[in-house]
Scaffold this motif. Structure first.
Motif, PDB file in Angstrom:
ATOM      1  N   ASN A   5       0.824  -1.210   0.000  1.00  0.00           N
ATOM      2  CA  ASN A   5       0.000   0.000   0.000  1.00  0.00           C
ATOM      3  C   ASN A   5       0.861   1.263   0.000  1.00  0.00           C
ATOM      4  O   ASN A   5       0.500   2.260  -0.621  1.00  0.00           O
ATOM      5  CB  ASN A   5      -0.941   0.009   1.205  1.00  0.00           C
ATOM      6  CG  ASN A   5      -2.111  -0.928   1.015  1.00  0.00           C
ATOM      7  OD1 ASN A   5      -2.481  -1.255  -0.114  1.00  0.00           O
ATOM      8  ND2 ASN A   5      -2.692  -1.367   2.116  1.00  0.00           N
ATOM      9  N   GLN A   6       1.999   1.219   0.679  1.00  0.00           N
ATOM     10  CA  GLN A   6       2.895   2.377   0.720  1.00  0.00           C
ATOM     11  C   GLN A   6       3.483   2.661  -0.663  1.00  0.00           C
ATOM     12  O   GLN A   6       3.517   3.800  -1.110  1.00  0.00           O
ATOM     13  CB  GLN A   6       4.012   2.144   1.744  1.00  0.00           C
ATOM     14  CG  GLN A   6       4.955   3.311   1.898  1.00  0.00           C
ATOM     15  CD  GLN A   6       4.259   4.580   2.403  1.00  0.00           C
ATOM     16  OE1 GLN A   6       3.298   4.507   3.150  1.00  0.00           O
ATOM     17  NE2 GLN A   6       4.748   5.726   1.962  1.00  0.00           N
ATOM     18  N   LYS A   9       0.753   4.098  -2.871  1.00  0.00           N
ATOM     19  CA  LYS A   9       0.503   5.515  -2.598  1.00  0.00           C
ATOM     20  C   LYS A   9       1.615   6.390  -3.192  1.00  0.00           C
ATOM     21  O   LYS A   9       1.345   7.460  -3.726  1.00  0.00           O
ATOM     22  CB  LYS A   9       0.380   5.759  -1.099  1.00  0.00           C
ATOM     23  CG  LYS A   9       0.080   7.210  -0.796  1.00  0.00           C
ATOM     24  CD  LYS A   9      -0.588   7.420   0.510  1.00  0.00           C
ATOM     25  CE  LYS A   9      -0.844   8.898   0.649  1.00  0.00           C
ATOM     26  NZ  LYS A   9      -1.839   9.213   1.590  1.00  0.00           N
ATOM     27  N   ASN A  13       0.987   9.243  -5.984  1.00  0.00           N
ATOM     28  CA  ASN A  13       1.445  10.617  -5.723  1.00  0.00           C
ATOM     29  C   ASN A  13       2.410  11.090  -6.807  1.00  0.00           C
ATOM     30  O   ASN A  13       2.334  12.230  -7.264  1.00  0.00           O
ATOM     31  CB  ASN A  13       2.095  10.709  -4.341  1.00  0.00           C
ATOM     32  CG  ASN A  13       2.387  12.146  -3.959  1.00  0.00           C
ATOM     33  OD1 ASN A  13       1.536  13.024  -4.112  1.00  0.00           O
ATOM     34  ND2 ASN A  13       3.596  12.394  -3.503  1.00  0.00           N
ATOM     35  N   HIS A  27      -6.319   8.697   0.379  1.00  0.00           N
ATOM     36  CA  HIS A  27      -6.047   7.269   0.488  1.00  0.00           C
ATOM     37  C   HIS A  27      -6.220   6.559  -0.856  1.00  0.00           C
ATOM     38  O   HIS A  27      -7.073   6.910  -1.660  1.00  0.00           O
ATOM     39  CB  HIS A  27      -6.983   6.631   1.516  1.00  0.00           C
ATOM     40  CG  HIS A  27      -6.901   7.292   2.854  1.00  0.00           C
ATOM     41  ND1 HIS A  27      -5.811   7.173   3.680  1.00  0.00           N
ATOM     42  CD2 HIS A  27      -7.766   8.110   3.502  1.00  0.00           C
ATOM     43  CE1 HIS A  27      -6.015   7.876   4.780  1.00  0.00           C
ATOM     44  NE2 HIS A  27      -7.194   8.463   4.698  1.00  0.00           N
ATOM     45  N   VAL A  28      -5.422   5.520  -1.028  1.00  0.00           N
ATOM     46  CA  VAL A  28      -5.521   4.646  -2.196  1.00  0.00           C
ATOM     47  C   VAL A  28      -5.275   3.218  -1.707  1.00  0.00           C
ATOM     48  O   VAL A  28      -4.490   2.997  -0.779  1.00  0.00           O
ATOM     49  CB  VAL A  28      -4.514   5.046  -3.298  1.00  0.00           C
ATOM     50  CG1 VAL A  28      -3.088   4.927  -2.836  1.00  0.00           C
ATOM     51  CG2 VAL A  28      -4.740   4.239  -4.559  1.00  0.00           C
ATOM     52  N   ARG A  29      -5.977   2.257  -2.324  1.00  0.00           N
ATOM     53  CA  ARG A  29      -5.781   0.856  -1.935  1.00  0.00           C
ATOM     54  C   ARG A  29      -6.224  -0.058  -3.066  1.00  0.00           C
ATOM     55  O   ARG A  29      -6.956   0.348  -3.967  1.00  0.00           O
ATOM     56  CB  ARG A  29      -6.537   0.520  -0.659  1.00  0.00           C
ATOM     57  CG  ARG A  29      -8.048   0.512  -0.834  1.00  0.00           C
ATOM     58  CD  ARG A  29      -8.749   0.088   0.424  1.00  0.00           C
ATOM     59  NE  ARG A  29     -10.196   0.093   0.198  1.00  0.00           N
ATOM     60  CZ  ARG A  29     -11.085   0.266   1.129  1.00  0.00           C
ATOM     61  NH1 ARG A  29     -10.720   0.462   2.362  1.00  0.00           N
ATOM     62  NH2 ARG A  29     -12.360   0.231   0.826  1.00  0.00           N
TER      63      ARG A  29
END
Length: 149
Positions: A5-6, A9, A13, A27-29
């Motif tokens: 997830n990091q 993201k 970005n 947030h994104v997932r």
């Protein structure tokens, strides 16, 4: 292998800063339950959900295109402009950023028809994922009898 997830993201970005000159702050997932779409933006939560199958099966260009498409929704929503598919602002931003309007179908889903039926009268072919009752259903073109192939 799917990214964390990091890392996801960071990728979102980076694409946001590159193509929109604005950072992505929300947030994104990955959402494994998405089946018919590459991604979606949820305005109430300011959340972007992406289909992990596109990251695994398609190339980086296709996956980055899906992210850019969802970022168009995101940035227009934050700015209070029209962020839906039919809005002029959305269509213009898609063109400016080179984002796709729709995503391509997954290779694993393209030829997933298990059943084929043919009309015995006009020979029209029907491909179905689910089995149908040939006693109950007939050809939609000529009302002829369907036969399983």
């Amino acid at each position: 292998m799917l990214m964390s997830n990091q890392k996801l993201k960071e990728l979102v970005n980076r694409l946001s800063v590159t193509f929109f000159d604005k950072p992505f702050k929300d947030h994104v997932r990955f959402n494994h339950r998405l089946r018919t779409t590459g991604g979606r933006y949820l305005p109430a939560k300011r959340l972007i959900e992406l289909n992990p199958k596109y990251a695994l099966e398609m190339g980086d260009a296709e996956f980055h295109g899906i992210i850019k498409h969802e970022l168009c929704h995101y940035h227009l929503h934050i700015e209070g402009k029209g962020y839906k598919h039919g809005d002029r602002d959305f269509k213009e931003l898609l063109k400016e950023t080179g984002s796709p309007r729709h995503c391509n179908p997954l290779p694993s889903e393209v030829n997933s028809f298990k059943y084929k039926y043919e009309c015995s009268y006009c020979h029209r072919l029907y491909k179905r994922k689910r089995r149908i009752d040939t006693k109950k259903y007939v050809c939609g073109k000529c009302k002829g009898k369907l036969v399983a192939i």
